[in-house]
Write a protein that holds these residues in place. Structure first.
Motif, PDB file in Angstrom:
ATOM      1  N   LEU A 123      -6.027  -2.052   3.346  1.00  0.00           N
ATOM      2  CA  LEU A 123      -5.500  -0.702   3.091  1.00  0.00           C
ATOM      3  C   LEU A 123      -5.703  -0.283   1.638  1.00  0.00           C
ATOM      4  O   LEU A 123      -5.970   0.887   1.349  1.00  0.00           O
ATOM      5  CB  LEU A 123      -4.003  -0.658   3.435  1.00  0.00           C
ATOM      6  CG  LEU A 123      -3.626  -0.967   4.886  1.00  0.00           C
ATOM      7  CD1 LEU A 123      -2.107  -1.036   5.042  1.00  0.00           C
ATOM      8  CD2 LEU A 123      -4.209   0.077   5.832  1.00  0.00           C
ATOM      9  N   LEU A 124      -5.600  -1.256   0.725  1.00  0.00           N
ATOM     10  CA  LEU A 124      -5.704  -0.953  -0.704  1.00  0.00           C
ATOM     11  C   LEU A 124      -7.122  -0.571  -1.133  1.00  0.00           C
ATOM     12  O   LEU A 124      -7.309  -0.007  -2.209  1.00  0.00           O
ATOM     13  CB  LEU A 124      -5.229  -2.153  -1.540  1.00  0.00           C
ATOM     14  CG  LEU A 124      -3.721  -2.427  -1.525  1.00  0.00           C
ATOM     15  CD1 LEU A 124      -3.407  -3.708  -2.288  1.00  0.00           C
ATOM     16  CD2 LEU A 124      -2.944  -1.263  -2.126  1.00  0.00           C
TER      17      LEU A 124
ATOM     18  N   LYS B 236       0.440   3.693  -3.378  1.00  0.00           N
ATOM     19  CA  LYS B 236      -0.231   4.988  -3.217  1.00  0.00           C
ATOM     20  C   LYS B 236       0.606   6.131  -3.799  1.00  0.00           C
ATOM     21  O   LYS B 236       0.081   7.224  -4.045  1.00  0.00           O
ATOM     22  CB  LYS B 236      -0.533   5.252  -1.741  1.00  0.00           C
ATOM     23  CG  LYS B 236       0.675   5.602  -0.891  1.00  0.00           C
ATOM     24  CD  LYS B 236       0.277   5.873   0.553  1.00  0.00           C
ATOM     25  CE  LYS B 236       1.489   6.239   1.395  1.00  0.00           C
ATOM     26  NZ  LYS B 236       1.129   6.469   2.811  1.00  0.00           N
TER      27      LYS B 236
ATOM     28  N   HIS C 225       0.838  -1.213   0.000  1.00  0.00           N
ATOM     29  CA  HIS C 225       0.000   0.000   0.000  1.00  0.00           C
ATOM     30  C   HIS C 225       0.868   1.256   0.000  1.00  0.00           C
ATOM     31  O   HIS C 225       0.588   2.216  -0.723  1.00  0.00           O
ATOM     32  CB  HIS C 225      -0.929  -0.015   1.215  1.00  0.00           C
ATOM     33  CG  HIS C 225      -1.634   1.284   1.450  1.00  0.00           C
ATOM     34  ND1 HIS C 225      -1.184   2.227   2.357  1.00  0.00           N
ATOM     35  CD2 HIS C 225      -2.746   1.815   0.873  1.00  0.00           C
ATOM     36  CE1 HIS C 225      -1.991   3.269   2.348  1.00  0.00           C
ATOM     37  NE2 HIS C 225      -2.948   3.048   1.462  1.00  0.00           N
TER      38      HIS C 225
ATOM     39  N   ARG D  98      -1.040   2.396 -11.083  1.00  0.00           N
ATOM     40  CA  ARG D  98      -1.502   1.631  -9.925  1.00  0.00           C
ATOM     41  C   ARG D  98      -2.468   0.524 -10.344  1.00  0.00           C
ATOM     42  O   ARG D  98      -2.451  -0.577  -9.808  1.00  0.00           O
ATOM     43  CB  ARG D  98      -2.179   2.586  -8.949  1.00  0.00           C
ATOM     44  CG  ARG D  98      -2.483   2.021  -7.588  1.00  0.00           C
ATOM     45  CD  ARG D  98      -3.287   3.031  -6.796  1.00  0.00           C
ATOM     46  NE  ARG D  98      -2.559   4.277  -6.615  1.00  0.00           N
ATOM     47  CZ  ARG D  98      -3.144   5.461  -6.431  1.00  0.00           C
ATOM     48  NH1 ARG D  98      -4.455   5.553  -6.410  1.00  0.00           N
ATOM     49  NH2 ARG D  98      -2.409   6.545  -6.254  1.00  0.00           N
TER      50      ARG D  98
ATOM     51  N   GLN E  69      -2.919  -6.041   3.769  1.00  0.00           N
ATOM     52  CA  GLN E  69      -2.639  -5.025   2.758  1.00  0.00           C
ATOM     53  C   GLN E  69      -3.866  -4.710   1.909  1.00  0.00           C
ATOM     54  O   GLN E  69      -4.090  -3.562   1.523  1.00  0.00           O
ATOM     55  CB  GLN E  69      -1.473  -5.480   1.862  1.00  0.00           C
ATOM     56  CG  GLN E  69      -0.115  -5.426   2.524  1.00  0.00           C
ATOM     57  CD  GLN E  69       0.302  -4.022   2.903  1.00  0.00           C
ATOM     58  OE1 GLN E  69       0.228  -3.095   2.090  1.00  0.00           O
ATOM     59  NE2 GLN E  69       0.734  -3.836   4.140  1.00  0.00           N
TER      60      GLN E  69
END
Length: 282
Positions: A187-188, A149, A145, A156, A184
């Motif tokens: 968060l993604l 970002k 992440h 991405r 992860q």
């Protein structure tokens, strides 16, 4: 004093958002800078010399890799050309410990270099690490992440196709790898659109919910509940409706008791995290 000014230069917010570009003439410059004594930098760059490993320390390349983000921070992105060749040499080192060290810090280096240099010089290395040994891949996975970002949206999205590859490991008993993937993915969710979440992340989440290891499943329940919340808040309501219908079909009506138990745990997490209004939940 020069070092302090360099640190201020790197950490200045306005500078981080600015793309820096080098002309061909500047790219051709030799590895000369005026931030630290040149002899000191030359000694550091020589740490990748194979003869040093034989005469000084067998793990000298690993020490070089460990220190590289600090050296890059001190020199500043305007002097990245001094380190670029050394970084590429370390990234292709035969010792996996050297590559692993770089994999764990590539997200930090991306912040130092900015998006333009990251896209040109770090993304190819990052892609190589994704196909490396599990010991190296875990480094990029733990900070997936943090790295993604920093990339442009189009770049991405290219990694959506590769996320499912993290489900495959050299050793199937390496459950911590899958647990980290689930962490992860939570968060993604903030980095991708509702359609991308439904099309690419949802299938991975469902597979993780059926994992053989309890620790992986529990993180995956949280992942699915966060997915429900994200899709519910999206402008297109069909995604969350389809997701909930699939949860019922896949787990609630599963012929195995473990699948039905998974459904109950997901429902529990959705309620505890207040992911849906209760009428919608009902």
């Amino acid at each position: 004093q020069r070092m302090d000014s360099t640190l201020h230069y790197i950490h200045n917010d306005s500078d981080l958002s600015t793309n820096s570009s080098f002309s061909p003439e500047e790219e051709r410059k030799s590895k000369v800078q005026d931030v630290v004594p040149q002899d000191l930098l030359d000694q550091y760059l020589s740490m990748t010399d194979p003869s040093r490993a034989q005469t000084v320390d067998t793990e000298i390349a690993k020490h070089c890799a460990y220190s590289l983000p600090g050296v890059a921070l001190t020199l500043g992105r305007q002097n990245w050309h001094c380190l670029k060749d050394t970084y590429e040499t370390l990234a292709s080192d035969m010792q996996w410990k050297v590559r692993r060290t770089l994999a764990f810090s590539i997200h930090e280096l991306a912040v130092i270099l900015g998006d333009q240099l990251t896209a040109g010089d770090l993304v190819p290395v990052f892609n190589g690490f994704l196909k490396d040994l599990d010991e190296v891949r875990i480094g990029v996975l733990k900070h997936l992440h943090d790295f993604l970002k920093l990339l442009h949206v189009d770049k991405r999205r290219e990694y959506l196709y590769q996320l499912q590859e993290f489900l495959v490991t050299d050793n199937s008993r390496n459950w911590r790898f899958r647990a980290e993937l689930a962490e992860q993915l939570i968060l993604l969710l903030d980095l991708y659109s509702a359609r991308d979440i439904y099309d690419y992340l949802r299938p991975i989440a469902f597979r993780l919910c059926a994992d053989k290891v309890s620790s992986v499943r529990w993180i995956s329940y949280k992942l699915v509940s966060e997915m429900v919340k994200k899709l519910y808040m999206a402008s297109t309501p069909t995604f969350v409706v389809d997701l909930m219908n699939e949860l019922v079909e896949t787990f609630c009506r599963c012929h195995k008791w473990s699948g039905r138990q998974t459904f109950v745990f997901i429902c529990q997490t959705i309620i505890e995290d207040d992911c849906l209004p209760m009428d919608q939940f009902a």
